[in-house]
Scaffold this motif. Structure first.
Motif, mmCIF file in Angstrom:
data_model
loop_
_atom_site.group_PDB
_atom_site.id
_atom_site.type_symbol
_atom_site.label_atom_id
_atom_site.label_comp_id
_atom_site.label_asym_id
_atom_site.label_seq_id
_atom_site.Cartn_x
_atom_site.Cartn_y
_atom_site.Cartn_z
ATOM 1 N N ASP A 1 18.824 29.974 28.522
ATOM 2 C CA ASP A 1 19.878 31.027 28.579
ATOM 3 C C ASP A 1 19.495 32.316 29.078
ATOM 4 O OD1 ASP A 1 21.613 29.222 27.159
ATOM 5 O OD2 ASP A 1 21.556 30.100 25.475
ATOM 6 N N ASN A 2 18.150 32.605 29.158
ATOM 7 C CA ASN A 2 17.776 33.698 29.450
ATOM 8 C C ASN A 2 17.848 34.006 31.074
ATOM 9 O OD1 ASN A 2 15.567 32.358 29.714
ATOM 10 N ND2 ASN A 2 14.231 33.835 28.366
ATOM 11 N N ARG B 1 20.279 33.884 32.731
ATOM 12 C CA ARG B 1 21.430 34.551 33.078
ATOM 13 C C ARG B 1 20.870 35.938 33.470
ATOM 14 N NH1 ARG B 1 23.947 37.707 29.663
ATOM 15 N NH2 ARG B 1 22.575 37.283 27.951
ATOM 16 N N LEU B 2 19.755 36.543 32.941
ATOM 17 C CA LEU B 2 19.238 37.979 33.140
ATOM 18 C C LEU B 2 18.135 38.138 34.081
ATOM 19 C CD1 LEU B 2 18.661 38.349 29.197
ATOM 20 C CD2 LEU B 2 20.489 39.254 30.632
#
Ligand SMILES: *Cc1c(COP(=O)(O)O)cnc(C)c1O
Length: 352
Positions: free
Chosen positions: A52-53, A55-56
């Motif tokens: 998910d990270n 995304r950053l």
């Protein structure tokens, strides 16, 4: 060619990387990749980062990786720079430090990217001939220049300068930057990183591509006093503030921390190089005293071109660099696994 190209695009002579063939069952000894897999800890760290990270954005200051490199090298974090492969680090060094009024010096036979960057960035440069033994003579780099870049060990010759010779270069050129490109230093050389606190004009460039088996990840680094690192940061932050992905930061940091695996694999390559050198000598090859993960060989009677094409027919790819007349009858052969080195020797016995 296109009428839409800029004058700059039109005039470029791009670097041509070694072939990356699509066939999978070839023995690939042409681009100095490491035959051993990356550290399992590096793979695990990259897998943990893939989620998910993504995304950053990644950390633009790359601090976790710079910390790992500072710890390994006994430096402070502000003496460490990282980039997208050492090719990118070198590009920043050329623009931030080596583009000066006087010409940049590098050997006439060396890493092919130096003249490409010189042309791209409009840097006046001079190729200094290697001596009779194909070695760098540091006395040829004193005097009128605006900077120096030397690969140590040099490629494709494989020959190493001692730290005493690097010191001579630094002392003889106190008012310009000396860049030492240590892509192959972990295969038998002593790193000039040890000289950084003493010399304010030394920048050492390294890569995770060769000795840490991460050519696919694209992580390179530079070490030097903080005023030089700040110059590189200015370039980086004017070009691409996020040069390393989250996976690259995590994987490279884990690889650098896994010292045991690093020492084991580089030692294995050194031993294979020594074994292969003896086998090749017995087959009539002469070679330089390589301190890298490749050998640079010439055969007593057969041409390099013939040997390379005969090996290719047997599924083995080596590098035949034809750019310099002095070395055009030589082959650069990367050190593979034990089986790959053995297969090379067996094929050469048939060919010769
Ligand atoms: C392989 C190599 C590089 C480039 O390495 P990357 O980090 O993969 O970009 C730089 N300099 C020399 C001398 C090399 O052989």
């Amino acid at each position: 060619m296109s009428r839409f190209w800029s004058e700059l695009a039109h005039g470029l002579k791009p670097y041509v990387p070694g072939e990356q063939p699509k066939l999978t069952n070839l023995i690939k000894l042409n681009t100095n990749e490491n035959p051993f897999p990356p550290s399992p800890k590096a793979i695990a760290a990259m897998q943990a980062e893939t989620g998910d990270n993504l995304r950053l954005y990644p950390d633009p200051s790359c601090s976790s990786l710079r910390h790992a490199l500072a710890d390994y090298n006994g430096l402070s974090v502000d003496q460490v720079f990282v980039g997208n492969g050492s090719d990118e680090v070198l590009a920043h060094a050329f623009q931030a430090l080596l583009k000066q009024d006087k010409p940049l010096l590098f050997p006439d036979i060396t890493y092919g990217f130096y003249p490409v960057y010189g042309d791209l960035f409009g840097i006046d440069y001079r190729a200094v001939p290697l001596n009779e033994e194909l070695a760098v003579d540091v006395e040829d780099y004193m005097g009128n220049n605006g900077g120096i870049i030397i690969a140590n060990p040099n490629a494709p010759t494989g020959l190493l300068l001692s730290l005493a010779e690097i010191r001579r270069l630094l002392v003889g050129n106190p008012d310009r930057v000396v860049v030492i490109d240590e892509a192959y230093i972990d295969f038998g050389g002593e790193s000039a990183v040890a000289l950084i606190q003493e010399y304010d004009n030394l920048l050492v460039v390294q890569t995770t591509s060769k000795s840490r088996s991460l050519a696919g990840l694209r992580v390179g680094m530079a070490f030097g006093q903080s005023h030089l690192i700040d110059g590189l940061e200015r370039l980086k932050n004017s070009f691409n503030p996020y040069p390393l992905s989250r996976e690259a930061l995590a994987g490279a940091a884990a690889a650098v921390a896994d010292v045991a695996y690093f020492d084991q694999t580089r030692q294995a390559i050194i031993e294979l190089r020594e074994w292969l050198s003896k086998e090749l000598a017995a087959l009539g090859f002469t070679m330089t005293d390589s301190k890298t993960n490749f050998v640079f060989v010439e055969h007593a009677s057969q041409s390099a071109a013939d040997i390379a094409s005969a090996l290719r027919q047997r599924g083995i790819i080596v590098r035949h660099l034809t750019s310099s007349p002095r070395t055009q009858n030589r082959l650069r052969i990367s050190i593979g696994t034990q089986q790959e080195c053995q297969a090379l020797v067996t094929a050469l016995k048939e060919v010769l």
